[in-house]
Scaffold this motif. Structure first.
Motif, PDB file in Angstrom:
ATOM      1  N   LEU A  55     -19.893 -13.249  27.155  1.00 52.29           N
ATOM      2  CA  LEU A  55     -18.540 -12.873  27.527  1.00 52.29           C
ATOM      3  C   LEU A  55     -17.630 -12.814  26.317  1.00 52.29           C
ATOM      4  O   LEU A  55     -17.742 -13.633  25.401  1.00 52.29           O
ATOM      5  CB  LEU A  55     -18.017 -13.915  28.529  1.00 52.29           C
ATOM      6  CG  LEU A  55     -16.628 -13.748  29.093  1.00 52.29           C
ATOM      7  CD1 LEU A  55     -16.540 -12.476  29.934  1.00 52.29           C
ATOM      8  CD2 LEU A  55     -16.288 -14.954  29.951  1.00 52.29           C
ATOM      9  N   VAL A  56     -16.736 -11.844  26.325  1.00 56.95           N
ATOM     10  CA  VAL A  56     -15.691 -11.720  25.322  1.00 56.95           C
ATOM     11  C   VAL A  56     -14.369 -11.603  26.070  1.00 56.95           C
ATOM     12  O   VAL A  56     -14.261 -10.844  27.036  1.00 56.95           O
ATOM     13  CB  VAL A  56     -15.907 -10.467  24.436  1.00 56.95           C
ATOM     14  CG1 VAL A  56     -14.735 -10.241  23.504  1.00 56.95           C
ATOM     15  CG2 VAL A  56     -17.200 -10.591  23.646  1.00 56.95           C
ATOM     16  N   LEU A  57     -13.386 -12.369  25.638  1.00 55.58           N
ATOM     17  CA  LEU A  57     -12.057 -12.331  26.246  1.00 55.58           C
ATOM     18  C   LEU A  57     -11.128 -11.510  25.359  1.00 55.58           C
ATOM     19  O   LEU A  57     -11.172 -11.618  24.141  1.00 55.58           O
ATOM     20  CB  LEU A  57     -11.510 -13.753  26.402  1.00 55.58           C
ATOM     21  CG  LEU A  57     -10.111 -13.911  26.986  1.00 55.58           C
ATOM     22  CD1 LEU A  57     -10.058 -13.406  28.427  1.00 55.58           C
ATOM     23  CD2 LEU A  57      -9.686 -15.374  26.922  1.00 55.58           C
ATOM     24  N   SER A  58     -10.307 -10.705  25.975  1.00 51.26           N
ATOM     25  CA  SER A  58      -9.313  -9.920  25.247  1.00 51.26           C
ATOM     26  C   SER A  58      -7.943 -10.547  25.444  1.00 51.26           C
ATOM     27  O   SER A  58      -7.611 -10.987  26.541  1.00 51.26           O
ATOM     28  CB  SER A  58      -9.283  -8.491  25.790  1.00 51.26           C
ATOM     29  OG  SER A  58      -8.234  -7.756  25.196  1.00 51.26           O
ATOM     30  N   ASN A  59      -7.159 -10.584  24.378  1.00 48.64           N
ATOM     31  CA  ASN A  59      -5.772 -10.987  24.582  1.00 48.64           C
ATOM     32  C   ASN A  59      -4.956  -9.775  25.025  1.00 48.64           C
ATOM     33  O   ASN A  59      -5.504  -8.694  25.253  1.00 48.64           O
ATOM     34  CB  ASN A  59      -5.193 -11.720  23.368  1.00 48.64           C
ATOM     35  CG  ASN A  59      -5.054 -10.871  22.130  1.00 48.64           C
ATOM     36  OD1 ASN A  59      -5.238  -9.657  22.137  1.00 48.64           O
ATOM     37  ND2 ASN A  59      -4.716 -11.516  21.031  1.00 48.64           N
ATOM     38  N   ILE A  60      -3.668  -9.946  25.170  1.00 49.31           N
ATOM     39  CA  ILE A  60      -2.816  -8.931  25.792  1.00 49.31           C
ATOM     40  C   ILE A  60      -2.142  -8.051  24.744  1.00 49.31           C
ATOM     41  O   ILE A  60      -1.569  -8.536  23.774  1.00 49.31           O
ATOM     42  CB  ILE A  60      -1.777  -9.606  26.711  1.00 49.31           C
ATOM     43  CG1 ILE A  60      -2.522 -10.332  27.844  1.00 49.31           C
ATOM     44  CG2 ILE A  60      -0.777  -8.598  27.256  1.00 49.31           C
ATOM     45  CD1 ILE A  60      -1.656 -11.155  28.741  1.00 49.31           C
ATOM     46  N   VAL A  61      -2.223  -6.759  24.972  1.00 46.51           N
ATOM     47  CA  VAL A  61      -1.620  -5.758  24.101  1.00 46.51           C
ATOM     48  C   VAL A  61      -0.120  -5.675  24.393  1.00 46.51           C
ATOM     49  O   VAL A  61       0.315  -5.826  25.531  1.00 46.51           O
ATOM     50  CB  VAL A  61      -2.281  -4.380  24.348  1.00 46.51           C
ATOM     51  CG1 VAL A  61      -1.579  -3.274  23.594  1.00 46.51           C
ATOM     52  CG2 VAL A  61      -3.750  -4.430  23.992  1.00 46.51           C
TER      53      VAL A  61
END
Length: 173
Positions: A55-61
């Motif tokens: 799993l890879v988590l993305s932060n918010i753009v």
């Protein structure tokens, strides 16, 4: 890739972006909103993380770099208020990723670097930070979604994170 939360700061519809930009929310309301966003992402993350998935988590753009956002929210100082709240949210998401030992893709800074300039060179081609149907535009004609060249850079960021964190060798675009 878990990349939810992006629309929690979408500039349309009178939501968080509008209320923070306009100064309609108190700091307590902002803090409560951020806490809810992070808790919702954590809730979505839990069943995936416990299954042992890579799993890879993305932060918010920050939508503040998009042409349409600049058109509808022209005051840079007020857009910066929203940017600061998104940055705070992303700091909490970094902590969440760290707690769970999950890699985090920094889409906030990638978008700022990629989309925050008037032109950018990708693969030797110059792209304009504008909206349109031509592939030389960073944004499609709605002025909010990235076009093909920018989408490739974004996809590669996720692939590189998966490769780095899990020892994979996924070919890049």
């Amino acid at each position: 890739v878990l990349a939810i939360g992006q629309n929690d700061f979408f500039p349309g519809g009178g939501g968080a972006y509008f209320n923070i930009y306009s100064g309609n929310w108190t700091q307590t309301e902002i803090d409560s909103y951020v806490t809810t966003v992070v808790a919702n992402i954590d809730t979505a993350l839990s069943p995936i993380d416990t299954n042992g998935a890579k799993l890879v988590l993305s932060n918010i753009v920050d939508y503040g770099v998009a042409p349409v956002t600049k058109d509808f929210f022209p005051d840079a100082a007020s857009r910066q208020l929203v940017t600061a709240v998104i940055n705070d949210t992303n700091t909490q998401l970094l902590g969440l990723a760290s707690e769970r030992n999950i890699p985090l893709v920094d889409m906030f800074n990638l978008a700022a670097d990629l989309l925050g300039t008037s032109t950018v060179t990708i693969g030797g081609n110059v792209f304009t930070n504008g909206a349109g149907v031509g592939v030389q535009n960073i944004f499609v004609d709605d002025g909010i979604h990235p076009h093909t060249g920018a989408s490739g850079v974004i996809a590669n960021a996720y692939l590189q994170s998966l490769d780095s964190a899990y020892g994979e060798s996924i070919p890049l675009f």
